[in-house]
Enzyme design. Structure first.
Site, short mmCIF file in Angstrom:
data_model
loop_
_atom_site.label_atom_id
_atom_site.label_comp_id
_atom_site.label_asym_id
_atom_site.label_seq_id
_atom_site.Cartn_x
_atom_site.Cartn_y
_atom_site.Cartn_z
N SER A 153 0.83 -1.20 0.00
CA SER A 153 0.00 0.00 0.00
C SER A 153 0.87 1.26 0.00
O SER A 153 1.62 1.48 -0.93
CB SER A 153 -0.96 -0.03 1.19
OG SER A 153 -1.94 0.98 1.08
N ASP A 309 -1.34 1.96 -4.24
CA ASP A 309 -2.07 0.79 -4.76
C ASP A 309 -3.54 1.11 -5.02
O ASP A 309 -4.34 0.22 -5.30
CB ASP A 309 -1.93 -0.41 -3.82
CG ASP A 309 -2.63 -0.22 -2.48
OD1 ASP A 309 -2.71 0.93 -2.02
OD2 ASP A 309 -3.11 -1.21 -1.90
N ASP A 311 -6.15 2.00 -3.31
CA ASP A 311 -7.30 1.59 -2.51
C ASP A 311 -7.75 2.70 -1.56
O ASP A 311 -8.78 2.57 -0.90
CB ASP A 311 -7.05 0.28 -1.76
CG ASP A 311 -5.96 0.37 -0.70
OD1 ASP A 311 -5.24 1.40 -0.66
OD2 ASP A 311 -5.81 -0.58 0.08
N ARG A 312 -7.00 3.80 -1.51
CA ARG A 312 -7.40 4.95 -0.69
C ARG A 312 -7.58 6.18 -1.58
O ARG A 312 -7.04 6.25 -2.69
CB ARG A 312 -6.35 5.23 0.39
CG ARG A 312 -6.36 4.23 1.54
CD ARG A 312 -5.25 4.55 2.54
NE ARG A 312 -5.38 3.79 3.76
CZ ARG A 312 -4.90 2.56 3.94
NH1 ARG A 312 -4.27 1.95 2.95
NH2 ARG A 312 -5.04 1.94 5.10
N THR A 382 -11.54 -1.52 14.14
CA THR A 382 -10.79 -0.84 13.10
C THR A 382 -10.35 -1.81 12.01
O THR A 382 -9.87 -2.90 12.29
CB THR A 382 -9.54 -0.17 13.71
OG1 THR A 382 -9.95 0.66 14.80
CG2 THR A 382 -8.80 0.67 12.70
N GLU A 406 -13.40 4.14 6.89
CA GLU A 406 -12.57 4.36 8.06
C GLU A 406 -11.88 5.71 7.91
O GLU A 406 -11.64 6.18 6.78
CB GLU A 406 -11.54 3.25 8.25
CG GLU A 406 -10.54 3.12 7.12
CD GLU A 406 -9.56 1.96 7.31
OE1 GLU A 406 -9.69 1.27 8.32
OE2 GLU A 406 -8.70 1.78 6.44
N GLU A 407 -11.54 6.32 9.03
CA GLU A 407 -10.98 7.67 9.00
C GLU A 407 -9.65 7.76 8.26
O GLU A 407 -9.24 8.84 7.85
CB GLU A 407 -10.82 8.22 10.42
CG GLU A 407 -10.22 7.27 11.45
CD GLU A 407 -8.73 7.07 11.29
OE1 GLU A 407 -8.02 8.05 11.01
OE2 GLU A 407 -8.27 5.91 11.45
N ALA A 408 -8.99 6.63 8.05
CA ALA A 408 -7.70 6.62 7.35
C ALA A 408 -7.90 6.59 5.83
O ALA A 408 -7.28 5.81 5.11
CB ALA A 408 -6.87 5.43 7.80
N LYS A 420 -11.86 -1.38 0.86
CA LYS A 420 -11.74 0.01 0.45
C LYS A 420 -11.29 0.08 -1.01
O LYS A 420 -10.53 -0.76 -1.48
CB LYS A 420 -10.77 0.76 1.36
CG LYS A 420 -9.39 0.14 1.50
CD LYS A 420 -8.59 0.91 2.55
CE LYS A 420 -7.24 0.26 2.81
NZ LYS A 420 -7.38 -1.02 3.57
#
Length: 628
Positions: A153, A309, A311-312, A382, A406-408, A420
């Site tokens: 990631s 990667d 995913d965020r 989490t 999630e907050e991240a 995600k």
């Protein structure tokens, strides 16, 4: 292999050299042996890298404690054996394997394919670069037995990882990780290093094109008005942070009919060395500076980003005064939740059938939205391994999967990917921004509308560095047991503690202890406590005065309890919510604090937040006294 703790270090080194066929990692161990560097050998060889719910993640170098060809082969041997044993028709259903652009990712993926082929599995393979959500998407779409994605990631460039998805398309959760880890131990001698003919094997299916087409088709269910999208004049800058995201972002943007992005040229192509950023995470302070500069130079007011990667997802928007607002993970979560709810209503899905979740350290604004709008809400531990599996369970109960976050900066929109997904988040966000732009509005205006409807939420998510585990244990022991520790009776020490802050007196005869949690934080009464270390959860705490004897079956948390890590949550009557926990990978004592003001009084919320931040340092952690 016998218990490595009982093996002399040079014997371990000899064993490694008998197994390793990679000249580079062999040379590293040989050099350390020749130089008699026992400390480094101990570091690399003594404690094998642990397989957990996140799979494997470690620095790439020689040794059982790191990621390399030996540990990838043995992990794949153990995983394939476990899946064959536990999943019906596993070999026929097959496994999905993908990889990102990091150093060694491609060869690690090929070695994974080799191990599964040797076990008799059909392998659905992404031979070229893939973004992480493609693997769980394909597992679910193809009905595969499991999936493996080689990625670390947004970790530093010297790291890599081995991420595992189960047959439902979600990340594994306990106790699967324990079973897989045991199976890896039973198959820990690497057998087959031959990857020369992997791609040509008749049991390997290249799914790159077919699954990307299917992914795009599944994601475009979120398109609201493609003609409106095509007419948009929205301008924005995009960066994939030297990762794999750019071609996939381009494809989904085209499918939504949205304007093309303006790239950050220096960060557009995959580069495993991440040369322009100190840390390749768009959430980190300063990570979007190059993208903002590119936007400023062109008079553009919106920046969007994926992590390497993809995913965020992250975004920043220029405000009327010329400043940049970098949306927090929770703010984006609120924005997505409101947009998803609008879309499900357009589709005619009743609010009561829509399910949304977030992690327990994320904002309670999603819960407030659920209370007002009537959709089904839950919070989880989490990590998307918990959220995605919770949503999958809700789907089986007849709910429509709406959203999870999630907050991240991790967002899951709909049900095609049970993890995600930064690419679908990118498209949905840009569509919203384009619609707002056509009305002369910013995304920040949309967020303000949510605050006006559901109340104002302000947060502070920070951490204390504490490299001494014993000190961390003492801090948490004081939080839950007071100054006199986990046993004993009232004393001068207890009285001294009460002079500072009043504490509960919840007696647990079955544990031979007394829980003495603080009754206030920053002077605000504590109304709720959940301690997932000792297994305690109570609402209306402030209504229980004096000593209270608890039986073993009383006040047991709904969430899983783990004595191996610290995690305590307090809620206060002023709308505050505080979760304190230890990090599983870093010497950090983290806290997640949020204050809600239902009347949208921002000054009051900010004032309460600051009081509680100070109380965390002074009353709970005693930062000065503990040298933190």
């Amino acid at each position: 292999m016998p218990d490595s703790s009982q093996i002399p270090i040079y014997t371990l080194a000899k064993q490694w050299l008998s197994q390793d066929r990679d000249p580079k990692t062999r040379a590293q161990i040989e050099t350390l042996v020749d130089s008699k560097d026992e400390a480094k050998l101990e570091q690399l060889l003594r404690n094998p890298v642990e397989f957990g719910t996140a799979g494997l993640r470690a620095r790439m170098e020689a040794g059982y404690a790191r990621l390399n060809k030996v540990t990838i082969i043995t992990a794949s041997q153990g995983l394939s054996a476990y899946v064959e044993r536990e999943v019906k028709d596993a070999c026929l259903r097959g496994v999905v394997v993908g990889h990102d652009h990091r150093h060694n990712s491609a060869v690690f993926a090929q070695l994974t394919v080799r191990a599964f082929l040797d076990r008799g599995f059909k392998v659905y393979f992404y031979p070229d670069l893939s973004f992480t959500p493609q693997v769980p998407f394909a597992v679910k779409r193809l009905g595969a037995a499991c999936g493996v994605m080689i990625t670390a990631s947004h970790n530093p460039k010297d790291d890599n990882g081995y991420k595992v998805y189960w047959e439902n398309g979600a990340q594994i959760k306990p106790p699967l990780d324990v079973g897989i880890a045991k199976c890896i131990q039973e198959h820990n001698v690497p057998k087959n290093w031959d990857i020369g003919a992997v791609a040509q094997d008749p049991n390997v299916v290249d799914i790159s094109a077919s699954m990307l087409d299917a992914y795009v088709e599944a994601t475009t269910v979120h398109v609201q008005d493609i003609e409106q999208n095509r007419c948009s004049t929205l301008q924005y800058v995009y960066t994939p942070m030297h990762g794999v995201g750019a071609p996939f972002a381009r494809r989904i943007i085209e499918a939504f009919g949205l304007p093309a992005y303006v790239p950050v040229p220096e960060q557009l192509r995959p580069d495993p060395d991440f040369p322009t950023v100190a840390f390749p995470n768009p959430e980190e302070k300063g990570a979007l500076e190059m993208a903002k500069a590119a936007a400023d130079s062109r008079g553009i007011g919106l920046v969007v980003a994926n992590d390497p990667d993809a995913d965020r997802f992250a975004a920043a928007e220029k405000q009327q005064d010329g400043s940049w607002l970098a949306f927090t993970g929770d703010q984006l979560g609120t924005i997505f939740a409101a947009a998803v709810l609008e879309n499900t209503r357009r589709q005619g899905i009743p609010d009561a059938r829509v399910a949304m979740v977030n992690s327990t350290v994320s904002s309670r604004m999603l819960e407030a939205m659920a209370h007002k709008e009537g959709f089904h809400y839950a919070d989880t531990l989490t990590g998307f391994k918990w959220m995605a599996n919770e949503l999958a369970s809700m789907e089986q109960q007849g709910y429509h999967i709406g959203f999870g976050y999630e907050e991240a900066i991790g967002y899951m929109i709909g049900d095609p990917v049970l993890d995600k997904d930064g690419i679908s988040a990118l498209a949905v966000f840009l569509q919203l921004a384009a619609g707002l732009h056509s009305k002369g509005k910013r995304v920040a205006d949309y967020l303000e509308e949510q605050y006006a409807r559901y109340g104002y939420f302000v947060s502070s998510n920070l951490y204390f560095i504490c490299p001494d585990p014993a000190k961390t244990n003492r801090i948490f022991s004081r939080i839950r047991f007071g100054s006199i520790g986990s046993g004993g009776s009232s004393s001068d020490a207890q009285q001294e503690e009460r002079d500072v802050v009043e504490r509960t007196e919840f007696v647990r005869p079955h544990c031979n202890d007394v829980l003495r949690y603080p009754r206030t934080v920053g002077g605000f009464p504590v109304s709720y406590i959940r301690d997932l270390t000792v297994g305690f959860e109570m609402r209306d705490v402030d209504k229980h005065e004096g000593p209270l004897a608890l039986s073993e079956s009383q006040f047991v948390p709904a969430f899983p309890v783990s004595a191996g890590s610290h995690m305590v949550t307090f809620e206060t009557r002023n709308g505050g919510r505080l979760t304190m926990r230890t990090s599983g990978t870093e010497p950090k004592l983290k806290y997640y604090l949020e204050v809600r003001n239902a009347d949208n009084d921002r000054q009051a919320a900010a004032r309460d937040l600051q009081i509680m931040v100070q109380a965390i340092a002074d009353e709970l952690v005693q930062a000065k006294k503990n040298g933190l």
